[in-house]
Design an enzyme around this catalytic site. Sequence first.
Site, PDB file in Angstrom:
ATOM      1  N   LEU A  63       0.858  -1.183   0.000  1.00 54.45           N
ATOM      2  CA  LEU A  63       0.000   0.000   0.000  1.00 54.45           C
ATOM      3  C   LEU A  63       0.901   1.243   0.000  1.00 54.45           C
ATOM      4  O   LEU A  63       2.117   1.119   0.162  1.00 54.45           O
ATOM      5  CB  LEU A  63      -0.912  -0.037   1.233  1.00 54.45           C
ATOM      6  CG  LEU A  63      -1.857  -1.252   1.280  1.00 54.45           C
ATOM      7  CD1 LEU A  63      -2.540  -1.380   2.630  1.00 54.45           C
ATOM      8  CD2 LEU A  63      -2.893  -1.182   0.157  1.00 54.45           C
ATOM      9  N   PRO A  64       0.332   2.439  -0.164  1.00 62.69           N
ATOM     10  CA  PRO A  64       1.208   3.618  -0.275  1.00 62.69           C
ATOM     11  C   PRO A  64       2.117   3.833   0.945  1.00 62.69           C
ATOM     12  O   PRO A  64       3.319   4.030   0.791  1.00 62.69           O
ATOM     13  CB  PRO A  64       0.216   4.775  -0.440  1.00 62.69           C
ATOM     14  CG  PRO A  64      -0.989   4.140  -1.060  1.00 62.69           C
ATOM     15  CD  PRO A  64      -1.066   2.770  -0.474  1.00 62.69           C
ATOM     16  N   LYS A 166      15.316   0.548   2.972  1.00 60.85           N
ATOM     17  CA  LYS A 166      14.608   0.940   1.739  1.00 60.85           C
ATOM     18  C   LYS A 166      14.545   2.469   1.597  1.00 60.85           C
ATOM     19  O   LYS A 166      14.858   3.021   0.537  1.00 60.85           O
ATOM     20  CB  LYS A 166      13.192   0.350   1.753  1.00 60.85           C
ATOM     21  CG  LYS A 166      12.255   0.882   0.687  1.00 60.85           C
ATOM     22  CD  LYS A 166      12.638   0.461  -0.707  1.00 60.85           C
ATOM     23  CE  LYS A 166      11.880   1.289  -1.742  1.00 60.85           C
ATOM     24  NZ  LYS A 166      12.288   0.996  -3.093  1.00 60.85           N
TER      25      LYS A 166
HETATM   26  P1  NDP Z   1       0.000   2.683  -6.304  1.00 57.22           P
HETATM   27  O1  NDP Z   1      -0.368   4.082  -5.963  1.00 57.22           O
HETATM   28  O2  NDP Z   1       0.080   2.281  -7.729  1.00 57.22           O
HETATM   29  O3  NDP Z   1      -1.024   1.661  -5.586  1.00 57.22           O
HETATM   30  C1  NDP Z   1      -1.411   1.840  -4.268  1.00 57.22           C
HETATM   31  C2  NDP Z   1      -2.335   0.725  -3.851  1.00 57.22           C
HETATM   32  O4  NDP Z   1      -2.782   0.998  -2.515  1.00 57.22           O
HETATM   33  C3  NDP Z   1      -3.596   0.587  -4.704  1.00 57.22           C
HETATM   34  O5  NDP Z   1      -3.982  -0.749  -4.724  1.00 57.22           O
HETATM   35  C4  NDP Z   1      -4.590   1.442  -3.918  1.00 57.22           C
HETATM   36  O6  NDP Z   1      -5.927   1.086  -4.147  1.00 57.22           O
HETATM   37  C5  NDP Z   1      -4.206   1.068  -2.507  1.00 57.22           C
HETATM   38  N1  NDP Z   1      -4.652   2.073  -1.543  1.00 57.22           N
HETATM   39  C6  NDP Z   1      -4.390   3.401  -1.533  1.00 57.22           C
HETATM   40  N2  NDP Z   1      -4.961   3.981  -0.456  1.00 57.22           N
HETATM   41  C7  NDP Z   1      -5.617   3.016   0.204  1.00 57.22           C
HETATM   42  C8  NDP Z   1      -6.394   2.988   1.391  1.00 57.22           C
HETATM   43  N3  NDP Z   1      -6.607   4.097   2.110  1.00 57.22           N
HETATM   44  N4  NDP Z   1      -6.921   1.812   1.777  1.00 57.22           N
HETATM   45  C9  NDP Z   1      -6.697   0.678   1.068  1.00 57.22           C
HETATM   46  N5  NDP Z   1      -5.968   0.639  -0.070  1.00 57.22           N
HETATM   47  C10 NDP Z   1      -5.431   1.782  -0.477  1.00 57.22           C
HETATM   48  O7  NDP Z   1       1.366   2.412  -5.539  1.00 57.22           O
HETATM   49  P2  NDP Z   1       2.592   1.482  -5.959  1.00 57.22           P
HETATM   50  O8  NDP Z   1       2.104   0.105  -6.239  1.00 57.22           O
HETATM   51  O9  NDP Z   1       3.431   2.205  -6.948  1.00 57.22           O
HETATM   52  O10 NDP Z   1       3.429   1.508  -4.579  1.00 57.22           O
HETATM   53  C11 NDP Z   1       3.056   0.742  -3.462  1.00 57.22           C
HETATM   54  C12 NDP Z   1       4.219   0.779  -2.466  1.00 57.22           C
HETATM   55  O11 NDP Z   1       5.382   0.255  -3.102  1.00 57.22           O
HETATM   56  C13 NDP Z   1       4.577   2.198  -2.004  1.00 57.22           C
HETATM   57  O12 NDP Z   1       4.938   2.171  -0.669  1.00 57.22           O
HETATM   58  C14 NDP Z   1       5.775   2.563  -2.893  1.00 57.22           C
HETATM   59  O13 NDP Z   1       6.613   3.528  -2.258  1.00 57.22           O
HETATM   60  C15 NDP Z   1       6.436   1.216  -3.055  1.00 57.22           C
HETATM   61  N6  NDP Z   1       7.248   1.051  -4.263  1.00 57.22           N
HETATM   62  C16 NDP Z   1       6.794   1.447  -5.496  1.00 57.22           C
HETATM   63  C17 NDP Z   1       7.591   1.291  -6.623  1.00 57.22           C
HETATM   64  C18 NDP Z   1       7.150   1.754  -7.990  1.00 57.22           C
HETATM   65  O14 NDP Z   1       7.995   1.822  -8.899  1.00 57.22           O
HETATM   66  N7  NDP Z   1       5.881   2.048  -8.201  1.00 57.22           N
HETATM   67  C19 NDP Z   1       8.930   0.673  -6.528  1.00 57.22           C
HETATM   68  C20 NDP Z   1       9.278   0.223  -5.201  1.00 57.22           C
HETATM   69  C21 NDP Z   1       8.469   0.424  -4.125  1.00 57.22           C
HETATM   70  P3  NDP Z   1      -6.776   1.743  -5.354  1.00 57.22           P
HETATM   71  O15 NDP Z   1      -6.552   0.833  -6.521  1.00 57.22           O
HETATM   72  O16 NDP Z   1      -8.146   1.756  -4.847  1.00 57.22           O
HETATM   73  O17 NDP Z   1      -6.224   3.136  -5.580  1.00 57.22           O
END
Ligand code: NDP
Length: 290
Positions: A63-64, A166
């Site tokens: 998650l974020p 990280k």
């Molecule tokens: P995204 O923004 O693409 O996805 C976030 C996810 O969290 C979605 O499934 C979203 O659901 C869900 N979400 C957001 N808010 C809530 C909430 N309040 N309750 C429940 N679910 C929620 O993020 P990423 O996949 O890019 O990143 C996820 C993690 O991985 C982060 O911590 C990021 O820092 C880390 N990361 C990301 C990388 C990248 O290149 N993208 C690389 C390495 C680490 P919904 O679909 O409803 O929005």
Amino acid sequence: MKIGFIGLGAMGYPMARHLAKEHEVVVWNRTREKAERHAREHGTTLANDLADCAGADVILTILPTSKEVDEIVEQLEPHLREGTLWIDATSGDPNVSRETACRLAGKGVQFVDAPVTGAVVGAENATLTIMIGGTAENFERAKEVLRLNGKTLIHVGPVGAGHAIKVLTNTIMGATVWITSECLLLAKQFGIDMKTALEVTNAGSGRSNASENLLPMRLRDGKWPLVFKLLHHDKDIRIAASLSHQQHASTPMLALTQQLFSGALHQLGDGADYIEVAKIVARMNGTSWD
Ligand code: NDP
């Protein structure tokens, strides 16, 4: 194994797909349509309710921030069963993850923090590097699952150590992107061709992922695609800054990086990609990357 997978974002969506090759994966996502599509396309099981993930052998969250993970823990807590391993692959806050681990231990649930690096392409190709904080025994349990997502799985230390390293490594990357942008643009302002400046940088000791890949790719294509949200990168660097405060450390470069990134985020907005900070550097100097 039965895996409850929570968070089908840019990273989680492909990660859950790889896990489904060997395990029964129950998917839950805040926006339900994504979970429905995942179940349809990848043979995973759609959770009707978040609680459907609770009885699994493994719960995986990505998650974020730790705040959203905390909210999920709160909702799942009454339904959890003893013996479950909770893997949090979010780039989270190590202090919060330690509290979460204690809270879950009260329910007989083990916890590891297992943030990932390697971007969306690494999630797609199952080539992520995964840094894991937890006991040796839980590391082995987590490894059995996460080997489907990554090639390099490293046991960093106790709970929280994965999240700590990280955010620190992402801070190194952020500072590198910024200083590389400053120096390349300065070279340009001095009349040196950008391609030549990059060629020399990459043939010498100033080279980095920023100079070898991240910036040249965008200059070549003239495109600044959304690969990793600046919003997430800024969050990581702010967590790193909070660790510095906690350790009473002297980290002026880190502090400056945090200030620059938070400022850039305010200017570029939540939809920006992390490499777009290079545009802010150009703006600060009255120039551009064109
Ligand atoms: P995204 O923004 O693409 O996805 C976030 C996810 O969290 C979605 O499934 C979203 O659901 C869900 N979400 C957001 N808010 C809530 C909430 N309040 N309750 C429940 N679910 C929620 O993020 P990423 O996949 O890019 O990143 C996820 C993690 O991985 C982060 O911590 C990021 O820092 C880390 N990361 C990301 C990388 C990248 O290149 N993208 C690389 C390495 C680490 P919904 O679909 O409803 O929005």
